[in-house]
Design a protein around this motif. Sequence first.
Motif, PDB file in Angstrom:
ATOM      1  N   PHE A  41      52.554  41.693  39.338  1.00  0.00           N
ATOM      2  CA  PHE A  41      51.535  41.414  38.348  1.00  0.00           C
ATOM      3  C   PHE A  41      50.399  42.421  38.393  1.00  0.00           C
ATOM      4  CE2 PHE A  41      53.426  37.317  39.481  1.00  0.00           C
ATOM      5  CZ  PHE A  41      53.770  36.816  38.238  1.00  0.00           C
ATOM      6  N   GLY A  42      49.694  42.502  37.285  1.00  0.00           N
ATOM      7  CA  GLY A  42      48.445  43.237  37.182  1.00  0.00           C
ATOM      8  C   GLY A  42      47.394  42.291  36.636  1.00  0.00           C
ATOM      9  N   VAL A  43      46.118  42.600  36.846  1.00  0.00           N
ATOM     10  CA  VAL A  43      45.043  41.733  36.371  1.00  0.00           C
ATOM     11  C   VAL A  43      43.951  42.580  35.733  1.00  0.00           C
ATOM     12  CG1 VAL A  43      43.790  41.701  38.574  1.00  0.00           C
ATOM     13  CG2 VAL A  43      43.531  39.805  36.980  1.00  0.00           C
ATOM     14  N   SER A  71      38.094  52.013  40.678  1.00  0.00           N
ATOM     15  CA  SER A  71      37.627  53.129  41.508  1.00  0.00           C
ATOM     16  C   SER A  71      36.102  53.187  41.550  1.00  0.00           C
ATOM     17  CB  SER A  71      38.200  54.455  40.994  1.00  0.00           C
ATOM     18  OG  SER A  71      37.826  54.633  39.646  1.00  0.00           O
ATOM     19  N   THR A  72      35.427  52.636  40.520  1.00  0.00           N
ATOM     20  CA  THR A  72      33.975  52.542  40.500  1.00  0.00           C
ATOM     21  C   THR A  72      33.587  51.078  40.634  1.00  0.00           C
ATOM     22  OG1 THR A  72      33.858  54.435  39.003  1.00  0.00           O
ATOM     23  CG2 THR A  72      31.892  53.047  39.164  1.00  0.00           C
ATOM     24  N   ARG A 102      33.400  39.287  46.811  1.00  0.00           N
ATOM     25  CA  ARG A 102      34.516  39.881  46.079  1.00  0.00           C
ATOM     26  C   ARG A 102      35.353  38.757  45.505  1.00  0.00           C
ATOM     27  NH1 ARG A 102      38.568  44.792  47.248  1.00  0.00           N
ATOM     28  NH2 ARG A 102      40.385  43.916  46.215  1.00  0.00           N
ATOM     29  N   LEU A 103      35.609  38.828  44.193  1.00  0.00           N
ATOM     30  CA  LEU A 103      36.434  37.842  43.508  1.00  0.00           C
ATOM     31  C   LEU A 103      37.812  38.455  43.271  1.00  0.00           C
ATOM     32  CD1 LEU A 103      33.822  36.757  40.798  1.00  0.00           C
ATOM     33  CD2 LEU A 103      34.062  35.928  43.142  1.00  0.00           C
ATOM     34  N   ASP A 104      38.826  37.811  43.813  1.00  0.00           N
ATOM     35  CA  ASP A 104      40.205  38.282  43.663  1.00  0.00           C
ATOM     36  C   ASP A 104      41.065  37.192  43.069  1.00  0.00           C
ATOM     37  OD1 ASP A 104      40.461  41.023  44.841  1.00  0.00           O
ATOM     38  OD2 ASP A 104      39.623  40.018  46.600  1.00  0.00           O
ATOM     39  N   VAL A 105      42.089  37.592  42.327  1.00  0.00           N
ATOM     40  CA  VAL A 105      43.046  36.674  41.728  1.00  0.00           C
ATOM     41  C   VAL A 105      44.307  36.681  42.586  1.00  0.00           C
ATOM     42  CG1 VAL A 105      44.423  36.184  39.670  1.00  0.00           C
ATOM     43  CG2 VAL A 105      42.102  37.085  39.431  1.00  0.00           C
ATOM     44  N   VAL A 113      46.931  39.530  43.562  1.00  0.00           N
ATOM     45  CA  VAL A 113      47.555  40.212  42.429  1.00  0.00           C
ATOM     46  C   VAL A 113      47.311  41.714  42.496  1.00  0.00           C
ATOM     47  CG1 VAL A 113      47.520  40.471  39.919  1.00  0.00           C
ATOM     48  CG2 VAL A 113      47.539  38.197  40.926  1.00  0.00           C
ATOM     49  N   SER A 114      46.083  42.131  42.807  1.00  0.00           N
ATOM     50  CA  SER A 114      45.767  43.555  42.847  1.00  0.00           C
ATOM     51  C   SER A 114      44.758  43.826  43.953  1.00  0.00           C
ATOM     52  CB  SER A 114      45.183  44.012  41.509  1.00  0.00           C
ATOM     53  OG  SER A 114      44.762  45.357  41.583  1.00  0.00           O
ATOM     54  N   THR A 115      44.998  44.881  44.709  1.00  0.00           N
ATOM     55  CA  THR A 115      44.015  45.278  45.714  1.00  0.00           C
ATOM     56  C   THR A 115      42.995  46.244  45.133  1.00  0.00           C
ATOM     57  OG1 THR A 115      45.472  47.049  46.465  1.00  0.00           O
ATOM     58  CG2 THR A 115      45.587  44.953  47.657  1.00  0.00           C
ATOM     59  N   SER A 116      43.298  46.807  43.960  1.00  0.00           N
ATOM     60  CA  SER A 116      42.397  47.807  43.379  1.00  0.00           C
ATOM     61  C   SER A 116      41.593  47.301  42.183  1.00  0.00           C
ATOM     62  CB  SER A 116      43.202  49.041  42.960  1.00  0.00           C
ATOM     63  OG  SER A 116      44.163  48.688  41.994  1.00  0.00           O
TER      64      SER A 116
END
Length: 191
Positions: free
Chosen positions: A49-51, A62-63, A165-168, A179-182
């Motif tokens: 997946f991507g988010v 990256s920013t 940090r909010l992550d899905v 879902v994504s580390t970046s």
Amino acid sequence: NGNAVSAPLASWSYTLALACGPNTITASATDAAGNTTASAARTVTRLCFGVQYLQPLDQSTSTAVTNVGKYGRAIPVKVILSLLGGGAVDQAGLQANGLTLQMGVNPASCSSGTTTDDVEAYADAGQSSAGSNLFRWDTTGGQWIYNLDTKAPPGMAMAINSCYRLDVYVSDGTNKIKVSTSAYALFKPVK
């Protein structure tokens, strides 16, 4: 997947890395005399997946962008979940695979070099995610929404002027995978 395994016992296991999408796994047995049995093949599909975070929060990639909002308010976290190489994933798409979408909130450093953005919209406090960390599917907007309660997000209470940090995550009920580390969102509650 091209990996040879020496298995002297009748029962054995082997762990291998799967690529995103369909993977064909083929097994055949060769004895010490060089006799080989017919191969058996199975296809296993790995979902990747991507988010994408939507307003009112700005996404960091990256920013880094620190989203600043009032402590004690509910902040709507809106995302679009997509299959890598495919389209958007809705509630039916996750449920068909026995999955749920979850929010993760973890302490993060407040870097002085990041861009700051005020959160423009707040949710009604009565619309919080009822103490769970599950997103809900918004059929009219075609997006996932989690109303982040800044006093009691999943797993911890936020502190004023600290960053998070909010992550899905996608969960099958036993395992939870980011879902994504970046792609993520940073949030800082202020008075």
